[in-house]
Design an enzyme around this catalytic site. Structure first.
Site, PDB file in Angstrom:
ATOM      1  N   LYS A  55      23.047  61.048   8.610  1.00 29.30           N
ATOM      2  CA  LYS A  55      22.837  62.271   8.778  1.00 29.30           C
ATOM      3  C   LYS A  55      21.176  62.611   8.773  1.00 29.30           C
ATOM      4  CE  LYS A  55      23.449  67.136  10.018  1.00 29.30           C
ATOM      5  NZ  LYS A  55      22.141  67.074  10.172  1.00 29.30           N
TER       6      LYS A  55
ATOM      7  N   SER B 269      17.902  72.407   0.699  1.00 30.60           N
ATOM      8  CA  SER B 269      17.844  73.460  -0.214  1.00 30.60           C
ATOM      9  C   SER B 269      18.100  73.596  -1.168  1.00 30.60           C
ATOM     10  CB  SER B 269      17.448  74.489   0.761  1.00 30.60           C
ATOM     11  OG  SER B 269      18.612  74.779   1.583  1.00 30.60           O
TER      12      SER B 269
ATOM     13  N   ALA C 186      20.162  76.391  -1.729  1.00 28.22           N
ATOM     14  CA  ALA C 186      21.580  77.212  -1.247  1.00 28.22           C
ATOM     15  C   ALA C 186      22.248  76.127  -0.628  1.00 28.22           C
ATOM     16  CB  ALA C 186      20.809  77.974  -0.154  1.00 28.22           C
ATOM     17  N   THR C 187      21.930  74.527   0.172  1.00 26.54           N
ATOM     18  CA  THR C 187      22.907  74.201   1.032  1.00 26.54           C
ATOM     19  C   THR C 187      23.152  72.949  -0.680  1.00 26.54           C
ATOM     20  OG1 THR C 187      21.758  73.522   2.910  1.00 26.54           O
ATOM     21  CG2 THR C 187      22.886  72.572   2.633  1.00 26.54           C
TER      22      THR C 187
ATOM     23  N   GLU D 164      18.628  67.082  -4.487  1.00 23.00           N
ATOM     24  CA  GLU D 164      17.077  67.030  -4.383  1.00 23.00           C
ATOM     25  C   GLU D 164      16.871  68.487  -3.987  1.00 23.00           C
ATOM     26  OE1 GLU D 164      13.487  67.585  -4.506  1.00 23.00           O
ATOM     27  OE2 GLU D 164      12.709  66.407  -3.228  1.00 23.00           O
TER      28      GLU D 164
ATOM     29  N   CYS E  69       8.060  69.193  -1.152  1.00 19.57           N
ATOM     30  CA  CYS E  69       9.106  69.512  -1.911  1.00 19.57           C
ATOM     31  C   CYS E  69       8.332  69.927  -3.766  1.00 19.57           C
ATOM     32  CB  CYS E  69      10.598  68.907  -2.745  1.00 19.57           C
ATOM     33  SG  CYS E  69      10.299  67.295  -2.457  1.00 19.57           S
TER      34      CYS E  69
ATOM     35  N   GLU F  20       9.787  79.739  -2.632  1.00 18.80           N
ATOM     36  CA  GLU F  20       9.111  78.364  -2.468  1.00 18.80           C
ATOM     37  C   GLU F  20       8.920  78.595  -0.555  1.00 18.80           C
ATOM     38  OE1 GLU F  20      11.490  75.156  -1.618  1.00 18.80           O
ATOM     39  OE2 GLU F  20      10.259  73.963  -1.822  1.00 18.80           O
TER      40      GLU F  20
HETATM   41  P1  NDP Z   1      18.503  72.193   4.410  1.00 18.61           P
HETATM   42  O1  NDP Z   1      18.316  72.203   2.930  1.00 18.61           O
HETATM   43  O2  NDP Z   1      20.163  73.784   4.474  1.00 18.61           O
HETATM   44  O3  NDP Z   1      19.750  71.923   5.305  1.00 18.61           O
HETATM   45  C1  NDP Z   1      20.059  71.470   6.343  1.00 18.61           C
HETATM   46  C2  NDP Z   1      20.807  69.966   6.385  1.00 18.61           C
HETATM   47  O4  NDP Z   1      21.989  70.303   5.564  1.00 18.61           O
HETATM   48  C3  NDP Z   1      21.379  69.909   7.413  1.00 18.61           C
HETATM   49  O5  NDP Z   1      21.654  68.431   7.804  1.00 18.61           O
HETATM   50  C4  NDP Z   1      22.993  70.174   7.752  1.00 18.61           C
HETATM   51  O6  NDP Z   1      23.849  70.068   8.827  1.00 18.61           O
HETATM   52  C5  NDP Z   1      23.076  70.092   5.942  1.00 18.61           C
HETATM   53  N1  NDP Z   1      23.941  70.624   5.203  1.00 18.61           N
HETATM   54  C6  NDP Z   1      24.028  72.106   6.153  1.00 18.61           C
HETATM   55  N2  NDP Z   1      25.495  72.960   5.247  1.00 18.61           N
HETATM   56  C7  NDP Z   1      26.208  71.316   4.187  1.00 18.61           C
HETATM   57  C8  NDP Z   1      27.533  71.229   3.780  1.00 18.61           C
HETATM   58  N3  NDP Z   1      27.657  72.481   3.343  1.00 18.61           N
HETATM   59  N4  NDP Z   1      27.479  69.697   3.265  1.00 18.61           N
HETATM   60  C9  NDP Z   1      26.259  68.999   3.396  1.00 18.61           C
HETATM   61  N5  NDP Z   1      25.458  68.943   4.151  1.00 18.61           N
HETATM   62  C10 NDP Z   1      25.379  70.446   4.599  1.00 18.61           C
HETATM   63  O7  NDP Z   1      17.212  73.222   4.940  1.00 18.61           O
HETATM   64  P2  NDP Z   1      16.259  73.776   5.992  1.00 18.61           P
HETATM   65  O8  NDP Z   1      16.039  73.143   7.386  1.00 18.61           O
HETATM   66  O9  NDP Z   1      17.853  74.520   6.667  1.00 18.61           O
HETATM   67  O10 NDP Z   1      16.030  74.403   5.241  1.00 18.61           O
HETATM   68  C11 NDP Z   1      15.606  75.063   4.138  1.00 18.61           C
HETATM   69  C12 NDP Z   1      14.863  75.210   3.395  1.00 18.61           C
HETATM   70  O11 NDP Z   1      14.611  74.285   2.709  1.00 18.61           O
HETATM   71  C13 NDP Z   1      13.234  75.152   3.871  1.00 18.61           C
HETATM   72  O12 NDP Z   1      12.890  76.601   4.181  1.00 18.61           O
HETATM   73  C14 NDP Z   1      12.849  74.686   2.390  1.00 18.61           C
HETATM   74  O13 NDP Z   1      12.403  75.366   1.488  1.00 18.61           O
HETATM   75  C15 NDP Z   1      13.964  73.572   1.564  1.00 18.61           C
HETATM   76  N6  NDP Z   1      13.701  72.320   1.859  1.00 18.61           N
HETATM   77  C16 NDP Z   1      13.304  71.761   1.006  1.00 18.61           C
HETATM   78  C17 NDP Z   1      12.811  70.153   1.124  1.00 18.61           C
HETATM   79  C18 NDP Z   1      12.916  69.633  -0.199  1.00 18.61           C
HETATM   80  O14 NDP Z   1      12.270  68.760   0.524  1.00 18.61           O
HETATM   81  N7  NDP Z   1      13.799  69.844  -1.279  1.00 18.61           N
HETATM   82  C19 NDP Z   1      13.069  69.424   2.134  1.00 18.61           C
HETATM   83  C20 NDP Z   1      13.841  70.344   3.648  1.00 18.61           C
HETATM   84  C21 NDP Z   1      13.951  71.515   3.696  1.00 18.61           C
HETATM   85  P3  NDP Z   1      24.562  70.368   9.720  1.00 18.61           P
HETATM   86  O15 NDP Z   1      23.664  71.988  10.310  1.00 18.61           O
HETATM   87  O16 NDP Z   1      25.387  69.797  10.034  1.00 18.61           O
HETATM   88  O17 NDP Z   1      25.842  71.372   8.347  1.00 18.61           O
END
Ligand code: NDP
Length: 473
Positions: A173, A225, A227-228, A246, A280, A376
């Site tokens: 996904k 993130s 949180a997720t 990660e 990241c 971050e």
């Molecule tokens: P998130 O890290 O919150 O991830 C969003 C993704 O997670 C979407 O595909 C979403 O799918 C999915 N998701 C959400 N809830 C769940 C769940 N309970 N189980 C499984 N999948 C879930 O990304 P954001 O784009 O909102 O970015 C937030 C922050 O993350 C950024 O501000 C940045 O700091 C960090 N980040 C870190 C990255 C890294 O490389 N480590 C990369 C990008 C962002 P759906 O909407 O269908 O639920």
């Protein structure tokens, strides 16, 4: 505008509802993408489950040969995929130090081909008159891959290729912000794989949660993130899914007074601003010794003042921030730093033009408690903090809940390595940062993640151990 399809059981699949994908440089809609229902997800998981035994029954060499063909197919379409990536992600084709869209495409090839060279040999623990004891690595089964918007295709390759090599099948996904390059690439390689081995569903709002709680999925690999990541861990508990998470970091670098400023400044700048800071393991908090603080700040500001930010059509060094959510976050952290009395040597406010453009921003004289230091930013803004006592700098570097990477900069490699070893992080660099490669394991400690990716350490995360005990005599 091109319409895109999901990939389920080898077929292109559309949906009743769709969502728009924007070019972050123009905020214009560039494509419409299917919004998967839970029925689509069930179909994809069922297809992956049905395809998995036959895929696992192939020899490792057969799967390896297919994966190498995947690399060739992507290479044949490199410019087209790179241009699509640039239009949805925002990164320029070449960009600062050549680290733009084509760099990501090159990374895909390097990671796929190196990963294809790996093996899962049987480990013989005992072989004597009493018994032969072998440790086998068996595929975990169906893998759910959830990928972010900063390196959409590269991270998809990191997730799916070791899974496929190990004998797993995949439901992927991509981020709702950047699904196009992944969809395009996965359809391009579809005919190389048996139906159901690789499925892609697109959506937002609940598909991710549907994947992490799905009883037909055996492992989740997620980049995003913290949180997720925590939510995934909770919802994955139902069937005790294996997890590779990660997650975010807030990487610190400690610059000791004996550092060669001229040599270090360019590297520090490049590793802080890589992918416009949306990486990241980018360098995100720079602790510089007071003896060289002003000189280092000036050197970094000098580089920042010489680079350009703009749409890919202008061949700039840096593009826009990828999405409005992240853009707003960077703007908010910059404003918080201003309120905290920090000095902005360059940048500090969004560019006055359409698109999510924020210039490269160097911030000095910033208090440790500022949100820009503690959170971050994931954007092109670097806080530089002064220290006088190295133990104090180390304590501050480690005083966060995350621990992805960290670095020490010095002309004394032994001293630097000893200090780097005390940083609480998954990768510690000396005189570098953010450098990763396909054969070196990469992952976070503390709340930066669970498990590692890359190389043989990453490959085994797609396997379960089966210990085989054969009694003799
Ligand atoms: P998130 O890290 O919150 O991830 C969003 C993704 O997670 C979407 O595909 C979403 O799918 C999915 N998701 C959400 N809830 C769940 C769940 N309970 N189980 C499984 N999948 C879930 O990304 P954001 O784009 O909102 O970015 C937030 C922050 O993350 C950024 O501000 C940045 O700091 C960090 N980040 C870190 C990255 C890294 O490389 N480590 C990369 C990008 C962002 P759906 O909407 O269908 O639920």
């Amino acid at each position: 505008m091109t319409d895109y399809h999901m990939l389920i059981n080898g077929q292109a699949v559309s949906a009743d509802e769709s969502f728009d994908v924007l070019n972050p440089a123009t905020e214009e809609v560039i494509a419409s993408v299917p919004k998967a229902t839970s029925g689509h997800l069930d179909d994809a998981v069922a297809a992956a489950k049905a395809a998995q035994p036959a895929w696992a029954a192939l020899s490792m060499d057969d799967r390896r040969a297919i994966i190498l063909k995947i690399a060739d197919r992507i290479e044949e379409n490199l410019p087209e995929l790179g241009a699509l990536l640039s239009s949805e992600q925002g990164k320029p084709m070449e960009g600062f130090a050549g680290l733009g869209a084509m760099f990501e495409m090159g990374g895909c090839l390097a990671w796929i081909r190196y990963t294809a060279s790996l093996d899962l040999p049987v480990d013989v623990i005992q072989d004597n008159d009493e018994a032969r004891i072998e440790v086998h690595r068996k595929p975990v089964g169906v893998v759910g891959s959830i990928t972010p918007w900063n390196y959409p295709l590269l991270i998809t390759c990191w997730h799916i290729i070791p899974g496929l090599l190990a004998g797993c099948t995949v439901v992927a996904k991509p981020s709702e912000y950047t699904p196009l390059t992944v969809l395009k690439a996965m359809h391009l390689i579809n005919d190389l794989l048996p139906p159901g081995v690789l499925n892609v569903v697109t959506g937002s709002g609940d598909i991710g949660a549907g994947i992490s709680s799905h009883s037909g999925i055996d492992k989740i690999v997620f980049t995003g993130s913290t949180a997720t990541g925590k939510r995934i861990m909770e919802s994955a508990a139902g069937n005790l899914k294996r997890l590779t998470l990660e997650l975010g970091g807030n990487d610190a670098a400690i610059v000791l007074p004996d550092t060669n400023i001229e040599e270090a400044a360019g590297k520090i700048f490049a590793t802080a601003m890589i992918n416009n800071g949306q990486t990241c393991a980018a360098l995100k908090r720079l602790y510089v010794h007071e003896d060289i603080y002003d000189e280092m700040c000036a050197a970094l500001a000098g580089i920042a003042a010489s680079v350009s930010t703009g749409p890919a059509s202008e061949s700039p060094d840096f593009g826009p921030i990828q999405n409005k959510m992240q853009f707003d976050k960077v703007c908010a952290l910059a404003e918080a730093a201003k309120a905290d009395g920090a000095t902005f040597m360059t940048g500090g406010s969004p560019l006055d033009r359409p698109g999510y453009f924020f210039p490269v921003t160097i911030v000095k004289d910033i208090p440790e408690e500022s949100r820009l230091v503690q959170e971050e930013p994931f954007g092109p803004i670097l806080p530089i903090i002064k220290f006088s006592d190295v133990e104090d700098a180390l304590q501050r570097a480690n005083a966060v809940s995350v621990g992805l990477g960290g670095s020490v900069w010095s002309s004394d490699l032994e001293k630097a390595q000893a200090l780097a070893a005390r940083m609480e992080c998954g990768t510690a660099w000396v005189n570098n940062h953010a450098m990763i490669q396909p054969d070196a394991p990469f992952g976070g400690v503390k709340q930066s993640g669970v498990g590692v990716e890359f190389g043989r350490y990453g490959l085994v995360e797609y396997t379960n151990i089966q210990t085989m005990q054969i009694a003799k005599g």
